[in-house]
Design an enzyme around this catalytic site. Structure first.
Site, PDB file in Angstrom:
ATOM      1  N   HIS A  66       0.811  -1.227   0.000  1.00 51.47           N
ATOM      2  CA  HIS A  66       0.000   0.000   0.000  1.00 51.47           C
ATOM      3  C   HIS A  66       0.850   1.287   0.000  1.00 51.47           C
ATOM      4  O   HIS A  66       1.970   1.308   0.489  1.00 51.47           O
ATOM      5  CB  HIS A  66      -0.910   0.012   1.239  1.00 51.47           C
ATOM      6  CG  HIS A  66      -0.119   0.022   2.522  1.00 51.47           C
ATOM      7  ND1 HIS A  66       0.291   1.193   3.125  1.00 51.47           N
ATOM      8  CD2 HIS A  66       0.371  -0.986   3.275  1.00 51.47           C
ATOM      9  CE1 HIS A  66       0.977   0.900   4.215  1.00 51.47           C
ATOM     10  NE2 HIS A  66       1.039  -0.422   4.331  1.00 51.47           N
ATOM     11  N   HIS A 115      11.684  -1.558 -13.132  1.00 55.14           N
ATOM     12  CA  HIS A 115      11.428  -3.010 -13.182  1.00 55.14           C
ATOM     13  C   HIS A 115      11.419  -3.551 -11.761  1.00 55.14           C
ATOM     14  O   HIS A 115      12.447  -3.511 -11.069  1.00 55.14           O
ATOM     15  CB  HIS A 115      12.536  -3.691 -13.997  1.00 55.14           C
ATOM     16  CG  HIS A 115      12.392  -5.182 -14.097  1.00 55.14           C
ATOM     17  ND1 HIS A 115      13.340  -5.973 -14.681  1.00 55.14           N
ATOM     18  CD2 HIS A 115      11.405  -6.035 -13.698  1.00 55.14           C
ATOM     19  CE1 HIS A 115      12.957  -7.247 -14.638  1.00 55.14           C
ATOM     20  NE2 HIS A 115      11.785  -7.302 -14.032  1.00 55.14           N
TER      21      HIS A 115
END
Ligand SMILES: CC(=O)SCCNC(=O)CCNC(=O)[C@H](O)C(C)(C)COP(=O)(O)OP(=O)(O)OC[C@H]1O[C@@H](n2cnc3c(N)ncnc32)[C@H](O)[C@@H]1OP(=O)(O)O
Length: 211
Positions: free
Chosen positions: A141, A150
């Site tokens: 979150h 990446h």
């Protein structure tokens, strides 16, 4: 349902994985793959290599949807170059998302980002453009991730982390909650980032230190 045509830019191993995700997603019809001239006439998983960089203006005038399918291990210079080139040619970059990924409806994924099988992006997280959220990566979150990053296979980015642009978080790495990682940084596979990374470079180990 009619599928939207899409071009893949960059052949190779990552492209093969993205093909599997696109086929699972079921929303796009892969037109073909753009890569170096030497691949012309060949196929990848039954899809033709249909041209090289110089063919992009013509191809994009016909097929607007593009996904950059070149992988990123160390340098992402070519990924960024291809994204900017295709963008300047008017490409549209859909979000590619595996049906087995969980992307919270309270998160935001920017254009051109691919969320691979079994990845999780949790509430209030924001992911930039042209990123790879690779297989089994976990973005918890309230994370903010920049462009052209990446998050490798099984990387764990815990809650409230902030990551700049052009960052590679290696396979099985862990970012402790709340850490900030500056742009242009590589965290090696298995690295554990326990504090902010303020100087760009390559870090490895537990705790992660500059190589
Ligand atoms: C679907 C997919 O395949 S996604 C791909 C996911 N791939 C990854 O996550 C790989 C990420 N890359 C790495 O971890 C790389 O090893 C890098 C980028 C950190 C370093 O690469 P290089 O610069 O080529 O380093 P090199 O291999 O020369 O190693 C240099 C030293 O660092 C050590 N080292 C390299 N990687 C790591 C690592 N992840 N953790 C700890 N030490 C490492 C090496 O043992 C070597 O040590 P030595 O000098 O004592 O012998």
């Amino acid at each position: 349902m009619e599928k939207n045509p899409i071009l893949l830019v960059g052949g190779g191993g990552h492209c093969a994985s993205v093909i599997d995700v696109i086929e699972s997603q079921g929303a796009y019809q892969i037109i073909g793959i753009v890569d170096k001239e030497e691949f012309k006439g060949q196929q990848l998983l039954g899809y033709n290599y249909i041209g090289e960089d110089k063919d992009l203006p013509d191809l994009i005038s016909k097929f607007k949807n593009v996904v950059i399918t070149l992988g990123m291990i160390k340098s992402n210079t070519l990924r960024v170059k291809l994204f900017n080139l295709t963008k300047s040619l008017g490409a549209n970059f859909p979000v590619i998302k595996s049906p087995s990924a969980h992307v919270s409806r309270y998160s935001k994924i920017s254009p051109g980002t691919v969320v691979m099988h079994h990845a999780i992006v949790n509430s209030h997280s924001k992911i930039g453009e042209n990123c790879i959220i690779n297989t089994k990566a976990l973005i918890e979150h309230d994370c903010i991730i920049g462009n052209h990053c990446h998050m490798s296979t099984a990387a764990t980015v815990n809650g409230s982390c902030t990551i700049g642009d052009n960052v590679m978080i290696g396979s099985n790495s862990v970012l402790l909650n709340g850490v900030k990682v500056i742009s242009n940084t590589i965290i090696g596979a298995g690295g554990v980032v326990v504090k902010n990374v303020d100087v760009a470079g390559t870090l490895v180990g537990n705790p992660a230190k500059t190589l």
